[in-house]
Scaffold this active site. Structure first.
Site, PDB file in Angstrom:
ATOM      1  CE  LYS A 253      -3.617  -1.969   2.881  1.00 59.71           C
ATOM      2  NZ  LYS A 253      -4.794  -1.846   2.070  1.00 59.71           N
TER       3      LYS A 253
ATOM      4  CD  GLU B 114      -5.323  -8.293   3.617  1.00 57.39           C
ATOM      5  OE1 GLU B 114      -5.879  -7.859   4.547  1.00 57.39           O
ATOM      6  OE2 GLU B 114      -5.000  -7.838   2.704  1.00 57.39           O
TER       7      GLU B 114
ATOM      8  NE  ARG C 257     -10.622 -10.374  -1.817  1.00 56.81           N
ATOM      9  CZ  ARG C 257     -10.792  -9.532  -2.704  1.00 56.81           C
ATOM     10  NH1 ARG C 257     -11.033  -9.923  -3.901  1.00 56.81           N
ATOM     11  NH2 ARG C 257     -10.944  -8.214  -2.434  1.00 56.81           N
TER      12      ARG C 257
END
Length: 497
Positions: free
Chosen positions: A277, A349, A351
């Site tokens: 990110k 991640e 899910r």
């Protein structure tokens, strides 16, 4: 803190008394009119000049200057009587409590019956009152060496009503439970990731289980490896902190049947992994365990209220970090269900860990599933920050959850999952599933992926990425974590049929 009494003006002696005002003449002919007469018509003059208003959310503080009795009257505007709802009343009460907090009131009273209508009765008003108190006055304790102000608490609140005292006390208790449990979730979400690891979250859950006599189990890494929880383990590969699978079991029926499974995403900090990110997007990723917090908050409320239901809470807990051992784009992993997953995005991640948790919940008796997760930025693009996205494979289950959300004021909006969406998450050429088939319909892709593991089990997915936190103070609390879905899950479990 709450004391319920019938109204008797001769015995009313308080630092502050709150009176509800509806637009129109009727409300002024009641208790407000009584005080107007005692004060020689001065309140009527203030009303004519606009200093006292019945517009919803307006609060006027009037010093009575009386030698005995009530020192200050708080006139609380409620708007038009026919437009008052439970949620609006809760917000108005929140504003009143924040006003009292600012004034450092430690003792007060409320004329409850002046806040009721044909559609919002005294019991509902009492629930709204208690819930609003805890929500509105919440503060995250923080870690400063010296606090600028001492913690605030309203030590005594007298509730005057003509309604049955036992029923009002019961409603105040339920409202207090909802408010306190929501605040517990808020505190978890507000806690920095270095101070709330997966192990810390597991310790919190164990303490909760012991407090309410839940059965519990904390699965360690070795047990996950033995069972084959490849999705959760893959996300954890880059971390020095061990993963935990937190399992709490509340049995409110004689037989372990018709079990409601509550599954909460517990990513205690999310860097995005190798799909890193940017800095601005990584700030506040301590909140990526908001789903876990919602489930734990709901379990706290369930422990207090003891509904005649069976509930299995499953929380996969880990952080998502970078190291030489971290999982990578293009990896193929095998989930607990046996389905293989091509990792196209390490920042998708949540899910993955939910996949193993949902499979585990099904294996241990869950016949209905609700998962809660700060899953996608896409749901914020689609619905903003005041609506939780929902996806489902079962209309009846969703309708019950929707009703609970409307009752508690936690707005949810359903997004569709079509066969084409399912085809996209099955689009990998080398594995059963693709964890991130593209940006289009991103929130739906997340839900569709999780649905592959729910399969035929009735299931609702709640994406709280937009609603788990707020950036500004409001009538029901400060900026930061909201504790969203604690109240909805609790109300759903209480009323589930």
């Amino acid at each position: 803190m709450f004391t319920v009494k019938p109204w008797s003006s001769a015995e009313v002696v308080h630092e502050a008394l709150a009176i509800g005002l509806f637009e129109g003449k009727d409300s002024w002919s009641g208790l407000a009119g009584e005080y107007d007469s005692r004060l020689g018509g001065q309140l009527s003059n203030l009303r004519k000049e606009g200093d006292i208003s019945a517009k919803r959310g307006r609060i006027a503080t009037i010093h009575t200057m009386l030698p005995t009795g009530v020192k200050r009257l708080y006139f609380v505007g409620l708007g038009k009587k026919e437009e008052l709802t439970f949620e609006r009343l809760r917000e108005v009460f929140g504003k009143l409590f924040r006003t009292w907090k600012q004034a450092k009131r430690t003792e007060a009273a409320i004329a409850l019956d002046t806040f009721t209508t044909e559609t919002v009765d005294s019991n509902e008003a009492a629930h709204a009152l208690a819930e609003a108190y805890y929500l509105a006055t919440y503060e995250f304790p923080g870690y400063k060496q010296k606090k600028s102000e001492p913690d605030y608490a309203l030590e005594s609140l007298t509730v005057y009503t003509a309604a049955d005292a036992a029923e009002i006390e019961a409603s105040l208790f339920v409202g207090s439970v909802y408010g306190k449990a929501t605040n517990s979730a808020r505190t978890l979400v507000n806690t920095p990731g270095n101070l709330l690891t997966a192990s810390d979250l597991a310790d919190y859950a164990v303490e909760l289980a012991k407090r309410y006599d839940f059965d519990y189990e904390i699965l360690e890494k070795e047990e996950m490896e033995r069972l084959g929880m490849g999705a959760l383990l893959a996300v954890n590969q880059g971390s020095k902190q061990p993963p935990k699978l937190i399992v709490l079991k509340y049995q409110g029926k004689e037989q372990w049947e018709n079990v409601i499974g509550l599954v909460g995403k517990g990513v205690t900090f999310d860097t995005g992994g190798y799909c890193l990110k940017p800095r601005d997007s990584m700030i506040d990723m301590k909140t990526d365990m908001g789903g876990a917090a919602a489930v734990l908050g709901a379990m706290e409320a369930i422990g207090e209220l003891r509904p005649e239901q069976n509930v299995l809470a499953v929380i996969p807990a880990t952080d998502n970090m970078i190291s030489a051992e971290a999982f990578k784009p293009d990896d193929v992993i095998t989930s607990l269900s046996g389905k293989t997953i091509e990792v196209r995005n390490t920042d998708a991640e949540g899910r993955l860990i939910l996949a193993d948790a949902i499979t585990y919940a099904k294996q241990h008796g869950a016949r209905y599933l609700i998962d809660v997760a700060t899953l996608t930025g896409g749901v914020i693009v689609a619905l903003g920050t005041d609506k939780t996205g929902a996806m489902t494979n079962n209309e009846a289950l969703f309708e019950q959850l929707l009703e609970a959300s409307m009752e508690t004021g936690e707005f949810i909006w359903r997004l569709p999952i079509t066969e084409k969406d399912r085809e996209r998450v099955r689009s990998s050429k080398i594995a059963d599933l693709n964890n991130s088939p593209g940006r289009e319909g991103h929130a739906i892709m997340g839900g569709a992926f999780i649905g592959e593991f729910a399969e035929d089990t009735p299931w609702v997915h709640l994406d709280i990425a937009g609603t788990a936190t707020t950036k500004k103070d409001g009538d029901l609390g400060p900026a930061g974590a909201t504790g969203v879905m604690v109240r909805t899950l609790t109300a759903f479990v209480e009323r589930f049929e």
